[in-house]
Scaffold this active site. Structure first.
Site, PDB file in Angstrom:
ATOM      1  N   CYS A   1      -7.316  58.200  33.221  1.00  6.57           N
ATOM      2  CA  CYS A   1      -7.603  56.933  32.575  1.00  6.57           C
ATOM      3  C   CYS A   1      -9.091  56.663  32.746  1.00  6.57           C
ATOM      4  O   CYS A   1      -9.602  56.659  33.869  1.00  6.57           O
ATOM      5  CB  CYS A   1      -6.779  55.825  33.223  1.00  6.57           C
ATOM      6  SG  CYS A   1      -7.111  54.188  32.569  1.00  6.57           S
TER       7      CYS A   1
ATOM      8  N   ASN B   1     -15.027  59.810  41.838  1.00  8.64           N
ATOM      9  CA  ASN B   1     -15.001  60.753  40.713  1.00  8.64           C
ATOM     10  C   ASN B   1     -15.305  60.043  39.385  1.00  8.64           C
ATOM     11  O   ASN B   1     -15.148  60.620  38.323  1.00  8.64           O
ATOM     12  CB  ASN B   1     -13.636  61.449  40.626  1.00  8.64           C
ATOM     13  CG  ASN B   1     -13.553  62.646  41.549  1.00  8.64           C
ATOM     14  OD1 ASN B   1     -14.579  63.141  42.030  1.00  8.64           O
ATOM     15  ND2 ASN B   1     -12.345  63.107  41.818  1.00  8.64           N
TER      16      ASN B   1
ATOM     17  N   HIS C   1     -13.662  57.903  37.782  1.00  5.33           N
ATOM     18  CA  HIS C   1     -12.548  57.502  36.907  1.00  5.33           C
ATOM     19  C   HIS C   1     -11.605  56.560  37.665  1.00  5.33           C
ATOM     20  O   HIS C   1     -11.786  56.331  38.861  1.00  5.33           O
ATOM     21  CB  HIS C   1     -11.838  58.704  36.283  1.00  5.33           C
ATOM     22  CG  HIS C   1     -11.112  59.584  37.255  1.00  5.33           C
ATOM     23  ND1 HIS C   1     -10.655  60.831  36.903  1.00  5.33           N
ATOM     24  CD2 HIS C   1     -10.775  59.421  38.545  1.00  5.33           C
ATOM     25  CE1 HIS C   1     -10.062  61.373  37.946  1.00  5.33           C
ATOM     26  NE2 HIS C   1     -10.110  60.552  38.936  1.00  5.33           N
TER      27      HIS C   1
END
Lengths: 391, 391
Positions: A307, A270, A272
C-alpha cells in the site's frame, strides 16, 4: 573532583531451554557509578573518526560516521546486549528479549493492544538481525540484500493470543527463523510472562524478498541464503497442517469502511505503509459493540500487495454465521488453528476461556477509479472478554 | 537434570551528576543461567496468594491477586529496576531510564517521531511514580489520589528538540518533579545520547488534579501533597522568564481540518483521548510540503479541556509571517524559548543548525452544533531539515 559513591546490585530471573527442558537462571546487574571521568562529547565523537580531521571531513562523510557512532550496529554476532535486554538462545540461533509493557501500549482496560503486540514482533525480529551481525543500514536487510537492493516483505502472518499482557508486566519475547519454500523465510515468536512462564501469545510469519527499485518479488540470491540459512531451525511456534483458505469478500460484505487513507505516521523505514497499520484498518471496520465485548484470540493475514502513501483504501469485513463450540473443539473454518494453550495445558487460572468463538473475514483493497486491488485478506477469531479486562 | 552451562558478562556506561558535575559510571551485567529449577507456573502463582486456597478464592479476589502478581507494582521506594533499566538519581528524587529507539518509533527517515518522544515522556514519568512506591492502580495516580478519586491531567507542555534520535540509538531519559503553584506539579525531562552525552531534547510540563467522576479540576489534598512533595526539587530543564501568550485562532485560520474523530486506539487508561494524540491532529493540519522539508524544533501546548471519545474535533493552524533570525537570536513571538543547546554549547557536530525558523499557531476545538470548545492551543517552531534526515 571526588569520586562519587553510588553502587547498587540487583538480579532478576531469566529463562532458557536446553534439550527440550525449561530452566530459569538469573541475571545479576551491578550499577556501580564510581568513575570520575568527565564527558567530552565532541572529542569522543571526533576521536572515533578514522583518519580524518573533524574539520576536514565532508558533510557526507561526517554524517555517515555520525550515524554509525549513534546506532552502533554490530558487525559481528553478539550473544547478549544489555540495552536491549536480550540474549541469543537455541544453541546460538534464537533470540530472546525482555520487554516491559509500556503505558501507551495498552488500551483503556490496561491490556496490550494488538497493534502494540505486532509492533513488538517487528521490533524483536529486527533486534534478532541486529544481534546477528548481518544487519546493514536498511530495515532488517542483510548486507547481501543491500548489495542486491532487496528488502523484506511479509506475505503471511498468523497470530494467536491466549492471554493479553497488562501494563507494567514483564514479558519474554522469543523469536527464531526457518526456511519457507525455496525463496522465503519463516519467522516465529513466542511471548511468555516473565513472572509465571505462562505462554501469552504465539505467531508465525512468512517473508519474501522484494526489489526495492522495481517493487517486484525476487528470488533469494545465493549470497543472501549463505548469510541467513545458518540461523534457520525447524522449531515452530504454531503447527498448521493445512493453512486455511481465506475467501475473497466483495461489495456484499456486511461492513465496509471506504474512507481510509494512509497518514504520514503510517510510513515506515521502507517508505511504505507498515503492515501493522493494516490491522488497525481491518479491526476498526468491526462494529464497536462487538469490539467492546470481545477480544481477538487469533488472526491470519495474507498480504497481497504493497500500500503506497497515496493509495485510498477500503476495508470490508463479514462476520461468520453463528458458530457453537463443543468441548473446546471449534466447529468452524478456523479448525486448523491450534487450541489455546490455556485449554491444552489446563492452567486456566487467568479466567475460564470462553468456548463460544466468533469469526470475521476481512479484505483491504485499494479504492481505484477503474479497478480495486487486494492489499490483505484476513481472518480473525474472537472470544468474549475476560472479567479482568472489563473492570 | 543437569545444570546448564551458560554464563555471560557485559557492562555498559551509565551517566549521573553530583554537585552539578557530570560523571559516568558503569553498569555490570552478568547473565548466569546455572540454576536447574524447573518451572511450575501454577504452583508459583497459587503459592503467592496470602492465606487463601487457590480453589477457594472468589473470582474477584483471584483477579486482583493475579493482576498484582503480573504487574508487581512496588509498595516501597526502589532505587533501581533492571527490567526498566532505570535508577533513581538527584539524591534520591530524580529518575533516569535507558531507552533503545525502536523500529516503529521512527518515521521513514529513521528519526524518532514527535509522538514517540511524547510517549516516552509519559512512560518515564509513570515509571518514576512506579519506582517511588506511591503508584496505586491508576494511570500515575498515587494511593492518596485514588482515595480521593483524583487523576492527573496535563495543563501545559513545552518541548524542545535540538536533535532527533535515530533508530537503534540508546538514549538516557531523565525526569524530575517540582511544585507548580499551590495545587499543581511541574515535571521536566532531559533526553541525552548515551553514546555522546549530547542533549537531544528537553521538556517541561504542568499537571493538575481532576476528580475522575465529576470531571472537574480539584485542589491538591494534603494527603497527596504529603506523598509527592518530598520528591519535589527546583531544578528545571527549560527556563522561561515569561511564558508566551498563545493567541486563539478563529475560522479565518489558513489551514483547517474539520474531519477528525477519536479512534478506539486513542483512548488511554483514564478512558479519555490521550493528550499525545492531540499533537498528531495538530501536526497533520500543516501542509505536507512544509512537513517534508522542516523539522519541529519546539512546541508549547496549553490544554484547556478533555476530549471525549464521542467528540468531533476541528484542527486549525496558521503560519507566522516570515521571520528572519540574526546571529541565532530569534526575533519572534517565541523569544522566551531558550536557544537550542547546539548553539549554546557550540557542539554543532550534528550539522549546522539552520537560523531560519518558522512558527505556527494551532487550535484544536470540539465541533459542536451550537458552540465550539477549546481543547488545546499550541505554538510550534520549525527549522529546515538536516541532510542526515533527508537521505
Amino acid at each position: 573532583m571526588a569520586a562519587a559513591a553510588f553502587s547498587c546490585s540487583v538480579s532478576f530471573p531469566f529463562r532458557y531451554s536446553r534439550n527440550g527442558n525449561r530452566y530459569h537462571g538469573r541475571v545479576d546487574i551491578k550499577i556501580n557509578a564510581s568513575s570520575s571521568t568527565r564527558l567530552h562529547p565532541l572529542n569522543e565523537i571526533t576521536g572515533a573518526r578514522e583518519g580524518s580531521s573533524p574539520l576536514a571531513t565532508t558533510t557526507e562523510n561526517l554524517h555517515v560516521t555520525e550515524e554509525q557512532i549513534r546506532q552502533r550496529i554490530p558487525t559481528k554476532k553478539q550473544l547478549v546486549d544489555p540495552y536491549r535486554q536480550c540474549l541469543i538462545i537455541e544453541r546460538g540461533v534464537g533470540y530472546r528479549q525482555m520487554v516491559v509493557v509500556r503505558s501507551y501500549e495498552v488500551g483503556p482496560y490496561k491490556t496490550v493492544t494488538l497493534e502494540s503486540l505486532l509492533n513488538l514482533f517487528q521490533e524483536t525480529a529486527l533486534s534478532h538481525v541486529w544481534m546477528s551481525g548481518l544487519l546493514s543500514n536498511g530495515f532488517g536487510a542483510t548486507h547481501g540484500m543491500m548489495r542486491n537492493s532487496l528488502i523484506w516483505v511479509v506475505s503471511r502472518m498468523h497470530v494467536q493470543v491466549d492471554h493479553y499482557p497488562i501494563w507494567g508486566e514483564v514479558l519474554e519475547f522469543d523469536t527464531l527463523v526457518g526456511a519457507s519454500g525455496k525463496n522465503g523465510m519463516r519467522r516465529d515468536w513466542l511471548v511468555r510472562s516473565q513472572a509465571t512462564g505462562i505462554t501469552y501469545a504465539r505467531a508465525t510469519s512468512n517473508w519474501v524478498m522484494m526489489n526495492e527499485k522495481m517493487r517486484r518479488l525476487s528470488k533469494m540470491p545465493d549470497e543472501v541464503r549463505d548469510e541467513i540459512s545458518p540461523w534457520f531451525i525447524e522449531k515452530q511456534a504454531i503447527t498448521e497442517d493445512v493453512p486455511e483458505k481465506i475467501v475473497k469478500l466483495d461489495d456484499s460484505a456486511k461492513y465496509i469502511n471506504s474512507d481510509l487513507k494512509p497518514r504520514r505516521s503510517d510510513l515506515d523505514m521502507n517508505h511504505h505503509v507498515n503492515n501493522v497499520k493494516y490491522v488497525r484498518w481491518m479491526l476498526e471496520t468491526i462494529p464497536d459493540k462487538f469490539l467492546d465485548s470481545h477480544q481477538l484470540s487469533g488472526m491470519v493475514l495474507e498480504y497481497r500487495r504493497e500500500c503506497g502513501s497515496s493509495d485510498r483504501v477500503e476495508s470490508l469485513c463479514q462476520p461468520d454465521e453463528d458458530e457453537i463450540l463443543t468441548n473446546g473443539v471449534e466447529q468452524s473454518l478456523l479448525k486448523n488453528m491450534v487450541l489455546t494453550s490455556g485449554i491444552v495445558e489446563g492452567n486456566g487460572y487467568l479466567g475460564p476461556l470462553e468456548t463460544t468463538m466468533h469469526g470475521y473475514t476481512h479484505l483491504l483493497q485499494t479504492k481505484g477509479k477503474t479497478r480495486k486491488e487486494e492489499i490483505v485478506r484476513g481472518r480473525t477469531r474472537w472470544r468474549k472478554k475476560y472479567s479482568l479486562t472489563s473492570t
